[in-house]
Design an enzyme around this catalytic site. Structure first.
Site, PDB file in Angstrom:
ATOM      1  N   HIS A  45    -109.218  56.080 -51.836  1.00 39.30           N
ATOM      2  CA  HIS A  45    -107.753  56.063 -51.318  1.00 39.30           C
ATOM      3  C   HIS A  45    -107.214  57.527 -51.774  1.00 39.30           C
ATOM      4  O   HIS A  45    -107.268  57.878 -52.976  1.00 39.30           O
ATOM      5  CB  HIS A  45    -107.040  54.897 -51.824  1.00 39.30           C
ATOM      6  CG  HIS A  45    -107.414  53.704 -51.043  1.00 39.30           C
ATOM      7  ND1 HIS A  45    -107.447  52.432 -51.859  1.00 39.30           N
ATOM      8  CD2 HIS A  45    -107.759  53.429 -49.776  1.00 39.30           C
ATOM      9  CE1 HIS A  45    -107.646  51.608 -50.819  1.00 39.30           C
ATOM     10  NE2 HIS A  45    -108.110  52.050 -49.605  1.00 39.30           N
ATOM     11  N   GLU A  78    -108.014  48.739 -60.450  1.00 31.92           N
ATOM     12  CA  GLU A  78    -106.721  49.427 -60.287  1.00 31.92           C
ATOM     13  C   GLU A  78    -106.281  49.870 -61.565  1.00 31.92           C
ATOM     14  O   GLU A  78    -105.670  49.110 -62.523  1.00 31.92           O
ATOM     15  CB  GLU A  78    -105.835  48.325 -59.720  1.00 31.92           C
ATOM     16  CG  GLU A  78    -106.207  47.795 -58.323  1.00 31.92           C
ATOM     17  CD  GLU A  78    -106.212  48.470 -57.404  1.00 31.92           C
ATOM     18  OE1 GLU A  78    -105.592  49.580 -57.571  1.00 31.92           O
ATOM     19  OE2 GLU A  78    -106.345  48.203 -56.092  1.00 31.92           O
TER      20      GLU A  78
END
Ligand code: 3K0
Ligand code: ZN
Length: 577
Positions: free
Chosen positions: A164, A365
Site C-alpha cells: 500500500h 500491521e
C-alpha cells in the site's frame, strides 16, 4: 476497542487528476525519476479545458499553479503533450517527502540505500530485479545469503513491504531488517545468512508510493497507479488482486474508485504478477512477512472467512500460525489474530501465499497510529520488529517446529528430563534456649540422635515446677511442601507436657502435642497441614524453625531430652525463567 483507520473509499477523492491549486504551495518537483515517469512543468495551461486536454494524454497533473501545471509524465505522454503544442519543461527538484519526513526513503533513495548495502557486503547482499511496475520502475529485490547464487535447496524467508502506497514506514522497517542481516556479527544471525536464502521485496508498489509524495504533501494514496479501462479512476489495490478466492467474499470492491478495488481480474496488477512470479519460482520460501501500517497487529490466514480452520486449511497449519504469531506478538508487543478478525479481505497476499502456495505468511500491521507517523518512529518501530524477523528466518527450515512437529520424519526431541522431585530433609537443632529450668547434663548434640545421649534440664524449684525450653533448627526453606516435627524424651516424674512450634507470622507458640509424660520415653510426632512457611522465620529463602517443650508438675523433676528433629520437603524449583 482499538482505534484504527480502515481503508475507505478515499480513492474517489484522490484518484482523479489532482487540480488543487495553491500559488503559495512550495514547488515540489523533479529530476527524471528512476522509473518511467518524469516531472515537468507545462506552462500556458490556464483553463480547465486546457487542463483536461493535458490530463487526457494520461499525464498525472500533480499541481496547478498560475498559468502552468506540474505533471508526472511518461516519455510517451510527454511526446503527446508536445504534439498538442504544449511546451514541456523538466523540473529540477526531486519529488519527495515533506521536509519533516525527509528521513523516509523515496524510491530512488531506497534503491540507493540498497545499492550501498550491496556494495558494502558483496559476499552476502545480492540484488536482483523482479520486474517492472506499471509505470516502468524497476522492482528491486535483495537476497541475503553466503551463497553467490540463489540456492533453492536452502530454506527461504521472504519480507515484502509497500503493498500500500501510503504505508511508507514499511519500507523503513524492511530496510532496517536487511541491514540487520547484512551487518550483524551476532553468531545467531550470521548462521542464518549461512544457512538460509533471505529475500526482500522492499518496494512492491513504488508507483503508488511516489505518487503519494509527489506534491510534497501526502495524498493518502493506497493503490498502484494502473489506469482502469473506461474509468477516470486510477489504481488497483495490490492486496486485493491475488488469485486465491479473488473477489469471493465481500472483502474487496468492484468499483474502480474504491481504495480496495480488486482489479478487473486476479493478477491484473503488474506488481502483483511480479510478486507471484517471484514466489512461484522460489518454492524454498516457507515463511513470509508482508509489512503494512498500521494497527499493531500480526495477522495470519485466512482473511476471506471468519472460520478458523476451514476445509482449505489443516489443523496443524492453523496451530502453527497461531503459535508463531503469538511468539512474534510477544517480541513486538503487537496483537496476534486471524486476518478476518480485523475484517474480511479477499484476494490478499496472505490468503494466496497460504491457500495457493502452502507457505506460512503473516501480515504485520506496524505501529504508529497513523499512515504518517513522522520520522521519529522509524528507529523504534524497526528495532521492535527485529526479533520477529529473525524468528521467521530461524523457523524457515521447519515452521511446524513451532508446535513441536519436526519436518524430517523423526519424532520431536524428547523433553528435557524432569528434575527429580525434591526429597524430604531431616534437620536437628543447632542450639537451644531454656526459658524455665537449669541444664544439668548434655548439650545440643544430644538432641540430634536417638542414641541414649541426653540433654537434661532440672525444673524450677518453687511454685508450679516448670521445664520450658526450645531447640532452634536453622537452614529450613520457606518454600516447602511438607513439614513434620518429632520430639522424644522422658521426665524423672510425670508432668503435663506440651510440644510447640513457633509461628513467626503470628508471634505465638502453636501447640501440636499435649500429654502427660513420665519416666517412660515418649514421642510426640506431628505435621502442620497449612501455612507451613509461617513456622519458618523470614519471608523467603531459608530460615529457622523453633520447637519448644514445656512441662509442669507440683514437685521438682528433671526433663531428659533424647531427640528433637524436623523433616521438611523443599518446594520444586521453577527452572523456567
Ligand atoms: O490481511 C489483512 O487483513 C490485510 C489488512 C490490510 C488490508 O489490506 O486491508 N490492512 S491495511 O490496508 O490497513 N494495511
Ligand atoms: Zn496496507
Amino acid at each position: 476497542m482499538r482505534t484504527r483507520l480502515v481503508p475507505v473509499v478515499l480513492a474517489a477523492v484522490f484518484a482523479a487528476p489532482l487540480a488543487a491549486s495553491s500559488a503559495s504551495r512550495p514547488p515540489t518537483e523533479s529530476q527524471p525519476q528512476a522509473g518511467g515517469v518524469t516531472a515537468y512543468v507545462v506552462p500556458g495551461v490556464r483553463t480547465r479545458e486546457q487542463r483536461t486536454t493535458v490530463a487526457r494524454t494520461g499525464t498525472d497533473i500533480v499541481e496547478v499553479r498560475r498559468g502552468a501545471v506540474t505533471v508526472l509524465a511518461t516519455r510517451t505522454e510527454r511526446r503527446a503533450l508536445a504534439r498538442l503544442g504544449f511546451r514541456v519543461r523538466l523540473l529540477r527538484r526531486p519529488l519527495d517527502f515533506p521536509p519533516a519526513d525527509a528521513a523516509y526513503h523515496n524510491y530512488a533513495e531506497a534503491n540507493a540505500d540498497i545499492n550501498q548495502l550491496a556494495a558494502d557486503h558483496p559476499a552476502t547482499v545480492h540484488l536482483f530485479s523482479f520486474g517492472s511496475s506499471y509505470e516502468g520502475r524497476d522492482l528491486v529485490g535483495i537476497r541475503i545469503s553466503n551463497d553467490a547464487t540463489d540456492r533453492l535447496d536452502e530454506p527461504g524467508v521472504l519480507y515484502v513491504a509497500l503493498h500500500h502506497a501510503r504505508e511508507h514506514l514499511t519500507v523503513e522497517v524492511a530496510l532496517s531488517i536487511a541491514h540487520l542481516f547484512a551487518e550483524s556479527t551476532d553468531p545467531a544471525i550470521t548462521q542464518l545468512v549461512a544457512t538460509r536464502q533471505i529475500y526482500f521485496l522492499v518496494q512492491m508498489n513504488p508507483d503508488g508510493s511516489e505518487y503519494d509524495i509527489a506534491t510534497g504533501s501526502y495524498r493518502s494514496w493506497r493503490k498502484n497507479r494502473q489506469p482502469n479501462a473506461g474509468s477516470s479512476y486510477v489504481g488497483t489495490d495490490p492486496n486485493r488482486n491475488y488469485g486465491y478466492r479473488w473477489g469471493c467474499c465481500g472483502g474487496s470492491s468492484g468499483f474502480t474508485g474504491s481504495s480496495t478495488y480488486r482489479g478487473p481480474s486476479a493478477f491484473s496488477a503488474p506488481e502483483v504478477v511480479r510478486v507471484r512470479d517471484f514466489v512461484d519460482t522460489h518454492p524454498n520460501i516457507r515463511i513470509s512477512i508482508s509489512y503494512h501500517t498500521y494497527g499493531d497487529l500480526i495477522l495470519y490466514p485466512y482473511g476471506y472467512t471468519y472460520t478458523d480452520v476451514p476445509s482449505d486449511m489443516t489443523q496443524l497449519d492453523h496451530d502453527t500460525f497461531v503459535a508463531m504469531a503469538r511468539e512474534m506478538a510477544r517480541t513486538t508487543g503487537y496483537t496476534a489474530e486471524q486476518s478476518s478478525d480485523l475484517y474480511i479481505t479477499d484476494g490478499d497476499y496472505n490468503d494466496w501465499m497460504y491457500g495457493a502456495k502452502r507457505m506460512y505468511p503473516f501480515t504485520f500491521e506496524l505501529g504508529g497510529g497513523t499512515f504518517y507517523p513522522g520520522a521519529g518512529i522509524i528507529a523504534s518501530e524497526s528495532v521492535k520488529n527485529h526479533a520477529a524477523a529473525i524468528y521467521v528466518a530461524q523457523m524457515a527450515d521447519c515452521p511446524t517446529r513451532a508446535v513441536g512437529v519436526t519436518c524430517d520424519g523423526s519424532p520431536p526431541p524428547p523433553p528435557p528430563p524432569a528434575p527429580p522431585p525434591p526429597r524430604p530433609v531431616t534437620a536437628v537443632p543447632n542450639s537451644f534456649t531454656i526459658y524455665s529450668g537449669t541444664r544439668t547434663a548434655g548439650d545440643v548434640t544430644a538432641l540430634g540422635a536417638d542414641d541414649g545421649a541426653l540433654l537434661q534440664i532440672a525444673s524450677t524449684t518453687s511454685g508450679t515446677r516448670v521445664t520450658s525450653w526450645y531447640g532452634r533448627i536453622t537452614g529450613v526453606p520457606n518454600a516447602l511442601t511438607a513439614l513434620s516435627g518429632t520430639y522424644r524424651g522422658s521426665h524423672s516424674a510425670s508432668c503435663s507436657q506440651g510440644v510447640y512450634l513457633y509461628n513467626w507470622s503470628s508471634g505465638t507458640w502453636a501447640r501440636f502435642s499435649a500429654t502427660t509424660a513420665g519416666t517412660v520415653e515418649n514421642e510426640a510426632a506431628f505435621s502442620p497441614t497449612s501455612s507451613l512457611a509461617s513456622y519458618v522465620s523470614g519471608p523467603s529463602g531459608n530460615g529457622d524453625v523453633a520447637m519448644r517443650v514445656h512441662c509442669t508438675r507440683s514437685s521438682n523433676f528433671t526433663t531428659s531430652a533424647e531427640l528433637m528433629k524436623v523433616t521438611y520437603t523443599p518446594a520444586q524449583q521453577n527452572l523456567l525463567r
